[in-house]
Design a protein around this motif. Structure first.
Motif, mmCIF file in Angstrom:
data_model
loop_
_atom_site.group_PDB
_atom_site.id
_atom_site.type_symbol
_atom_site.label_atom_id
_atom_site.label_comp_id
_atom_site.label_asym_id
_atom_site.label_seq_id
_atom_site.Cartn_x
_atom_site.Cartn_y
_atom_site.Cartn_z
ATOM 1 N N GLY A 396 0.826 -1.201 0.000
ATOM 2 C CA GLY A 396 0.000 0.000 0.000
ATOM 3 C C GLY A 396 0.852 1.239 0.000
ATOM 4 O O GLY A 396 2.069 1.177 -0.199
ATOM 5 N N ALA A 397 0.200 2.372 0.229
ATOM 6 C CA ALA A 397 0.896 3.653 0.186
ATOM 7 C C ALA A 397 1.721 3.876 1.451
ATOM 8 O O ALA A 397 2.688 4.626 1.451
ATOM 9 N N LYS A 398 1.336 3.197 2.540
ATOM 10 C CA LYS A 398 2.014 3.413 3.811
ATOM 11 C C LYS A 398 3.458 2.883 3.734
ATOM 12 O O LYS A 398 3.674 1.737 3.339
ATOM 13 N N PRO A 399 4.443 3.706 4.130
ATOM 14 C CA PRO A 399 5.825 3.213 4.071
ATOM 15 C C PRO A 399 6.021 2.014 4.996
ATOM 16 O O PRO A 399 5.542 2.028 6.123
ATOM 17 N N ARG A 400 6.703 0.990 4.478
ATOM 18 C CA ARG A 400 7.017 -0.168 5.335
ATOM 19 C C ARG A 400 8.433 -0.037 5.831
ATOM 20 O O ARG A 400 9.355 0.145 5.046
ATOM 21 N N THR A 401 8.610 -0.124 7.125
ATOM 22 C CA THR A 401 9.965 -0.068 7.651
ATOM 23 C C THR A 401 10.296 -1.433 8.233
ATOM 24 O O THR A 401 9.406 -2.217 8.561
ATOM 25 N N VAL A 402 11.596 -1.699 8.342
ATOM 26 C CA VAL A 402 12.017 -2.995 8.867
ATOM 27 C C VAL A 402 12.203 -2.857 10.373
ATOM 28 O O VAL A 402 12.857 -1.939 10.843
ATOM 29 N N SER A 403 11.582 -3.736 11.152
ATOM 30 C CA SER A 403 11.809 -3.692 12.594
ATOM 31 C C SER A 403 12.421 -5.022 13.024
ATOM 32 O O SER A 403 12.281 -6.031 12.337
#
Ligand code: NAD
Ligand code: USQ
Length: 404
Positions: A396-403
């Motif tokens: 989606g448009a929401k940024p995915r960050t790595v945790s």
């Protein structure tokens, strides 16, 4: 002796864009070894993606500066380095003016389908980087080296999986009583694969409009790691990706078998693609350069040597593993992609053979050596990176960050 070795049109200077990457590094060394004067252009962004996503090559790879220094110390041959982004036209112009290439081999793109499907920003990055980078190369050729032959890495994935035979670039169609030869229909299935379709259209147009000479190499999935040159020294080692973002099918399966992870067949496993050994990638590129397109000509070669379904690859790796005493399991993983899992596939691939390609077909001995290679480095494997983590449907448009 192959015919191309006698070709009088063999150009001397080859710019390898993306020459720090998997296909590009092997190709740069191969061409340098064959007597071409080589310059590598790369912004090292691929190394940055690995840092950002917490990934690493199975094989340790040293810096590009150490790589070319080691090559020089072993062979006496110089590879020039231009570190910068081809989306920066000023940088690219200076590289073209300074090196004056006879051929530009363009590997320098974001090449992972899963990476392009992580989120909106990675989709936009991929298409911007790839489409604008290629446009800049076309403008640089027009402005500074109009005789320069563009050898562009495309992908078999541009065609998708149509229910008819796939031709090499063009298909002759009779419609309402009239006949024409037209670009083969494109049905790419990721924002990455689509970027290659957009590139192909821009290249075809500039061949017509400006007389650029270009070869679009629609390459299949590459496997393997060693080439004659990269095997010379550990500092010349190529990268080997096995993670769920950059790792490709057969290379991933070999690493999975080495560490006792079940082979990750996505969905039904009938997905069929063209495959080739990295030793043939370097051979094909050399053949394309040695036999250049004519001014204004837009050529398309399908660059692969054999077709396999994912299930067939899993079977081959299971059998090769058994010979080495490995008990290899296969597990069907819910398919993270949107793609046909059972389909017709029959793609032509004769043009490179006609130019003299002698393929390295997938053999038991190659699978043995790839598996042994993976076993040699298995302590470096981060098993947390093996399962796929990018979903075509959920992006989606929401940024995915790595945790962690
Ligand atoms: P890779 O990621 O290992 O290498 C690509 C290189 O290009 C990297 O070193 C990266 O830093 C560089 N690069 C990216 N964007 C750049 C930019 N804007 N400016 C300068 N350098 C840039 O990828 P690879 O596996 O070597 O693939 C090379 C090419 O071959 C790609 O175009 C890919 O689409 C194509 N291809 C690869 C495969 C495969 O199985 N690996 C199969 C078919 C086609
Ligand atoms: N697959 C699995 N299990 C895995 C990995 C992949 O079943 O663990 C399946 C995929 O779903 C797909 C097929 O294997 O159906 C190939 O996937 P891949 O990741 O090996 O290759 P792909 O995403 O198509 O991309 C790679 C390169 C890309 C190049 C392309 C050539 O990363 O740069 O353009 O191969 S082609 O496939 O011909 O389009």
């Amino acid at each position: 002796q192959q015919a191309y070795e006698h070709s009088s049109s063999k150009p001397k200077k080859v710019m390898v864009i993306g020459g720090d990457g998997y296909c590009g590094w092997a190709t740069a060394l191969h061409l340098s070894n064959k007597g071409y004067e080589v310059a590598i252009v790369d912004n090292l962004v691929r190394r940055l993606f690995d840092h950002q996503l917490g990934l690493d090559s199975l094989t340790p790879i040293t810096s590009i500066q150490n790589r070319v220094r080691r090559w020089k110390s072993l062979t006496g041959k110089t590879i020039q380095l231009f570190i910068g982004d081809i989306c920066d036209f000023e940088f690219l112009s200076e590289a073209f003016k300074s090196f004056e290439p006879d051929a530009a081999v363009h590997f320098g793109e974001q090449r992972s389908a899963p990476y392009s499907m992580i989120d909106r920003s990675r989709a936009v990055y991929t298409q911007h980087n790839n489409v604008i980078g290629t446009l800049n190369v076309l403008f640089a050729i027009k402005e500074y080296s109009d005789e320069c032959h563009l050898v562009k890495l495309g992908t078999m994935g541009e065609y998708g999986t149509p229910n008819i035979d796939i031709e090499e670039g063009f298909i002759t169609i009779t419609h309402n009583g009239r006949t024409d030869t037209l670009p083969y229909p494109k049905q790419a299935s990721s924002f990455y694969h689509l970027s290659k379709v957009h590139d192909s259209h821009n290249i075809a147009f500039t061949c017509k409009a400006w007389g650029i000479r270009a070869t679009d190499l629609n390459q299949g999935v590459v496997y393997g790691v060693r080439t004659d040159e990269t095997a010379l020294h550990e500092e010349l080692s190529n990268r080997f990706d096995y993670d769920g973002v950059f790792g490709t099918a057969l290379n991933r399966f070999c690493v999975q078998a080495a560490v006792g992870h079940p082979l990750t067949v996505y969905g039904k496993g009938g997905q069929t693609r063209g495959y080739l050994d990295i030793r043939d990638t370097v051979q094909c590129v050399e053949l394309a350069i040695a036999n250049p397109a004519k001014p204004g000509e837009f050529r398309v070669f399908n660059q692969f040597t054999e077709q396999f379904s994912v299930n067939e690859l899993a079977k081959l790796v299971t059998a090769a593993g058994a010979k080495l005493g490995l008990e290899v399991q296969t597990k069907s993983v819910p398919n993270p992609r949107v793609e046909a899992e059972e389909h017709y596939y029959n793609a032509k691939h004769t043009k490179l053979i006609e130019l003299g390609l002698v393929p390295h077909l997938l053999s038991d001995s190659l699978l043995d050596s790839l598996l042994n290679f993976a076993i040699q480095y298995k302590d470096r494997v981060d098993t947390a990176q093996i399962m796929p983590s990018v979903s075509w449907k959920k992006m989606g448009a929401k940024p995915r960050t790595v945790s962690v």
